[in-house]
Write a protein that holds these residues in place. Structure first.
Motif, PDB file in Angstrom:
ATOM      1  N   ALA A 120      -7.244   6.091 -16.586  1.00  0.00           N
ATOM      2  CA  ALA A 120      -6.362   5.575 -15.532  1.00  0.00           C
ATOM      3  C   ALA A 120      -7.133   4.677 -14.585  1.00  0.00           C
ATOM      4  CB  ALA A 120      -5.740   6.718 -14.729  1.00  0.00           C
ATOM      5  N   TYR A 121      -6.419   3.705 -14.040  1.00  0.00           N
ATOM      6  CA  TYR A 121      -6.823   3.063 -12.797  1.00  0.00           C
ATOM      7  C   TYR A 121      -6.170   3.872 -11.685  1.00  0.00           C
ATOM      8  CZ  TYR A 121      -8.273  -1.035 -15.518  1.00  0.00           C
ATOM      9  OH  TYR A 121      -8.892  -1.874 -16.404  1.00  0.00           O
ATOM     10  N   LEU A 122      -6.956   4.259 -10.696  1.00  0.00           N
ATOM     11  CA  LEU A 122      -6.454   5.082  -9.601  1.00  0.00           C
ATOM     12  C   LEU A 122      -6.818   4.445  -8.265  1.00  0.00           C
ATOM     13  CD1 LEU A 122      -7.624   8.598 -10.868  1.00  0.00           C
ATOM     14  CD2 LEU A 122      -5.323   7.628 -11.068  1.00  0.00           C
ATOM     15  N   TRP A 123      -6.002   4.705  -7.253  1.00  0.00           N
ATOM     16  CA  TRP A 123      -6.378   4.359  -5.888  1.00  0.00           C
ATOM     17  C   TRP A 123      -6.919   5.635  -5.251  1.00  0.00           C
ATOM     18  CZ3 TRP A 123      -2.505   0.456  -3.269  1.00  0.00           C
ATOM     19  CH2 TRP A 123      -2.551  -0.762  -3.980  1.00  0.00           C
ATOM     20  N   ILE A 124      -8.213   5.842  -5.439  1.00  0.00           N
ATOM     21  CA  ILE A 124      -8.848   7.057  -4.950  1.00  0.00           C
ATOM     22  C   ILE A 124      -9.161   6.925  -3.467  1.00  0.00           C
ATOM     23  CG2 ILE A 124     -10.794   8.631  -5.256  1.00  0.00           C
ATOM     24  CD1 ILE A 124     -10.887   7.691  -8.216  1.00  0.00           C
ATOM     25  N   LYS A 125      -9.864   5.877  -3.101  1.00  0.00           N
ATOM     26  CA  LYS A 125     -10.000   5.560  -1.678  1.00  0.00           C
ATOM     27  C   LYS A 125      -8.673   4.987  -1.207  1.00  0.00           C
ATOM     28  CE  LYS A 125     -11.836   4.262   2.315  1.00  0.00           C
ATOM     29  NZ  LYS A 125     -12.364   5.191   3.333  1.00  0.00           N
ATOM     30  N   ARG A 126      -8.139   5.493  -0.109  1.00  0.00           N
ATOM     31  CA  ARG A 126      -6.865   4.995   0.398  1.00  0.00           C
ATOM     32  C   ARG A 126      -7.073   3.660   1.104  1.00  0.00           C
ATOM     33  NH1 ARG A 126      -2.562   9.405   2.283  1.00  0.00           N
ATOM     34  NH2 ARG A 126      -2.557  10.642   0.384  1.00  0.00           N
ATOM     35  N   PRO A 127      -6.505   2.587   0.597  1.00  0.00           N
ATOM     36  CA  PRO A 127      -6.706   1.283   1.232  1.00  0.00           C
ATOM     37  C   PRO A 127      -6.223   1.294   2.675  1.00  0.00           C
ATOM     38  CG  PRO A 127      -5.643   1.031  -0.906  1.00  0.00           C
ATOM     39  CD  PRO A 127      -5.627   2.495  -0.584  1.00  0.00           C
ATOM     40  N   GLY A 128      -7.044   0.760   3.550  1.00  0.00           N
ATOM     41  CA  GLY A 128      -6.702   0.733   4.966  1.00  0.00           C
ATOM     42  C   GLY A 128      -7.377   1.821   5.768  1.00  0.00           C
TER      43      GLY A 128
ATOM     44  N   ILE B  14       0.836  -1.202   0.000  1.00  0.00           N
ATOM     45  CA  ILE B  14       0.000   0.000   0.000  1.00  0.00           C
ATOM     46  C   ILE B  14       0.869   1.249   0.000  1.00  0.00           C
ATOM     47  CG2 ILE B  14      -1.725   1.316   1.297  1.00  0.00           C
ATOM     48  CD1 ILE B  14      -2.751  -1.361   2.411  1.00  0.00           C
ATOM     49  N   ALA B  15       1.856   1.282   0.878  1.00  0.00           N
ATOM     50  CA  ALA B  15       2.678   2.478   1.056  1.00  0.00           C
ATOM     51  C   ALA B  15       3.405   2.885  -0.212  1.00  0.00           C
ATOM     52  CB  ALA B  15       3.694   2.238   2.177  1.00  0.00           C
ATOM     53  N   GLY B  16       3.770   1.928  -1.052  1.00  0.00           N
ATOM     54  CA  GLY B  16       4.535   2.233  -2.250  1.00  0.00           C
ATOM     55  C   GLY B  16       3.709   2.664  -3.439  1.00  0.00           C
ATOM     56  N   GLN B  17       2.383   2.709  -3.292  1.00  0.00           N
ATOM     57  CA  GLN B  17       1.517   3.062  -4.412  1.00  0.00           C
ATOM     58  C   GLN B  17       0.961   4.480  -4.273  1.00  0.00           C
ATOM     59  OE1 GLN B  17       1.192   1.405  -7.080  1.00  0.00           O
ATOM     60  NE2 GLN B  17       1.980  -0.610  -6.495  1.00  0.00           N
ATOM     61  N   PRO B  18       0.827   5.190  -5.388  1.00  0.00           N
ATOM     62  CA  PRO B  18       0.209   6.523  -5.341  1.00  0.00           C
ATOM     63  C   PRO B  18      -1.270   6.433  -5.004  1.00  0.00           C
ATOM     64  CG  PRO B  18       0.627   5.865  -7.612  1.00  0.00           C
ATOM     65  CD  PRO B  18       1.270   4.827  -6.745  1.00  0.00           C
ATOM     66  N   GLN B  19      -1.704   7.320  -4.146  1.00  0.00           N
ATOM     67  CA  GLN B  19      -3.098   7.347  -3.703  1.00  0.00           C
ATOM     68  C   GLN B  19      -3.586   8.788  -3.662  1.00  0.00           C
ATOM     69  OE1 GLN B  19      -3.212   4.921   0.038  1.00  0.00           O
ATOM     70  NE2 GLN B  19      -1.210   4.246  -0.717  1.00  0.00           N
ATOM     71  N   ALA B  20      -4.883   8.938  -3.785  1.00  0.00           N
ATOM     72  CA  ALA B  20      -5.464  10.277  -3.792  1.00  0.00           C
ATOM     73  C   ALA B  20      -5.380  10.922  -2.415  1.00  0.00           C
ATOM     74  CB  ALA B  20      -6.915  10.216  -4.243  1.00  0.00           C
ATOM     75  N   VAL B  21      -5.307  12.231  -2.422  1.00  0.00           N
ATOM     76  CA  VAL B  21      -5.399  13.033  -1.198  1.00  0.00           C
ATOM     77  C   VAL B  21      -6.764  13.715  -1.215  1.00  0.00           C
ATOM     78  CG1 VAL B  21      -4.471  15.029   0.040  1.00  0.00           C
ATOM     79  CG2 VAL B  21      -2.915  13.385  -1.049  1.00  0.00           C
ATOM     80  N   TRP B  22      -7.517  13.492  -0.144  1.00  0.00           N
ATOM     81  CA  TRP B  22      -8.873  14.034  -0.055  1.00  0.00           C
ATOM     82  C   TRP B  22      -8.855  15.371   0.664  1.00  0.00           C
ATOM     83  CZ3 TRP B  22     -13.685  10.860  -0.598  1.00  0.00           C
ATOM     84  CH2 TRP B  22     -13.446   9.651  -1.263  1.00  0.00           C
ATOM     85  N   LEU B  23      -9.559  16.347   0.096  1.00  0.00           N
ATOM     86  CA  LEU B  23      -9.702  17.676   0.692  1.00  0.00           C
ATOM     87  C   LEU B  23     -11.149  17.825   1.124  1.00  0.00           C
ATOM     88  CD1 LEU B  23      -7.002  19.197   0.544  1.00  0.00           C
ATOM     89  CD2 LEU B  23      -7.309  17.797  -1.499  1.00  0.00           C
ATOM     90  N   HIS B  24     -11.369  18.024   2.419  1.00  0.00           N
ATOM     91  CA  HIS B  24     -12.735  18.026   2.935  1.00  0.00           C
ATOM     92  C   HIS B  24     -12.906  18.967   4.115  1.00  0.00           C
ATOM     93  CE1 HIS B  24     -11.110  15.341   6.053  1.00  0.00           C
ATOM     94  NE2 HIS B  24     -10.539  14.684   5.054  1.00  0.00           N
TER      95      HIS B  24
END
Length: 322
Positions: free
Chosen positions: A285-293, A66-76
């Motif tokens: 793209a396939y993206l990791w939008i929700k951060r796994p974990g 998980i840590a090595g993959q790019p993931q979205a940053v949520w602004l809320h």
């Protein structure tokens, strides 16, 4: 019912920072496909460091998936502009592209686990203007308001539909003014509104014409194949050659067949790593939008929505293929 609880902006305070950033933050070789930024201070990165110090080397290696993959940053929350600026500048220094999520629409999640958002329409418009200003000319992939359209289609009595559509259209138009920014309006997932034709008019009211396309499967678990087939049908109905992105962060084992299938379902696994090399000209793209974990909410023993849940993350990483 909402499907995309808001992740926290920072890791829990009791997880110490990692000693080094993951190797994947190196800039991509010239001529390769666009690459996405890996956050060197994510909760997953910090968890790897903590477990290594505790002697849990095997578990640390799994969380590195998980840590090595790019993931979205949520602004809320308020102050989005400064956070956006810091993200896109860090990504630019690494020669990469940030993936960001705008998640602040009034009556967010219809009062469910991820309730909140802007006080009113004027507050939201100011927030989007601040978000856009933070982008500058750096550019990013921006996912606009997970759940916001699909919730109106499914029924969200808390939200004024006309107001929300207007705010979403403003968000799309304002963000697209920024150079090099790609904007994807969220369209739910293939199981939520099974007849994609019901989304066409709502997405048009929400400004899809000015977006680069739409996002599917955010925080959900539908397979890549199911999501892609649904996306192609929706794109045909929308017309205009719209593209799409798919959240593949947690869909490695597909959807859970049981109650509350969207909320911290057991037995799920990491999915396709983020990439723009999709083999499909319409799938950007396939993206990791929700951060796994990160938890979907206080169901099945989980912490509140968006909080890092190490043991749940470990299970998804352990079950991942490859």
């Amino acid at each position: 019912m909402g499907f995309a609880p808001a992740p926290a902006d920072t890791a829990p305070a009791d997880i110490a920072p990692a000693d080094t950033a993951p190797a994947e933050t190196a800039a991509p070789a010239e001529g390769t496909a666009p690459a996405f930024w890996v956050d060197p201070q994510s909760a997953a990165v910090r968890q790897v460091a903590e477990w290594r110090r505790a002697g849990r080397e095997a578990d640390a290696r799994l969380i590195e998936r998980i840590a090595g993959q790019p993931q979205a940053v949520w602004l809320h929350s308020d102050g989005a502009g400064a956070v956006v600026r810091s993200q896109v500048e860090a990504a630019a220094r690494a020669g990469r592209t940030a993936v960001l999520v705008a998640y602040f629409v009034p009556h967010r999640d219809c009062g469910a686990y991820s309730s909140g958002g802007a006080r009113d329409a004027a507050h939201y418009r100011r927030w989007i203007d601040d978000f856009a200003a933070g982008l500058g000319s750096r550019g990013a992939y921006v996912i606009v308001e997970p759940d916001a359209v699909a919730q109106l289609v499914a029924g969200c009595p808390r939200a004024d539909a006309a107001e929300r559509y207007g705010l979403l259209a403003h968000a799309v138009e304002r963000l697209k003014r920024q150079p090099h920014t790609r904007v994807y309006l969220d369209a739910g997932n293939a199981s939520w509104i099974p007849d994609e034709r019901r989304l066409v008019a709502p997405l048009r009211r929400a400004g899809i014409a000015k977006a680069d396309g739409f996002a599917l499967n955010v925080s959900n678990h539908q397979t890549d194949a199911t999501s892609s087939a649904y996306a192609h049908r929706l794109a045909r109905e929308l017309g205009g050659g719209k593209h799409f992105v798919i959240d593949s962060s947690r869909n490695g084992n597909g959807p859970y067949q049981g109650p509350q299938a969207w909320c911290n379902p057991p037995g799920r696994a990491l999915g396709t790593p983020p990439t723009t090399r999709t083999g499909d000209p319409s799938l950007d793209a396939y993206l990791w939008i929700k951060r796994p974990g990160e938890s979907d909410g206080t169901c099945r023993g989980g912490p509140r929505a968006g909080q890092w849940w190490p043991e749940y993350a470990l299970g998804m990483a352990r079950r991942a293929r490859g």
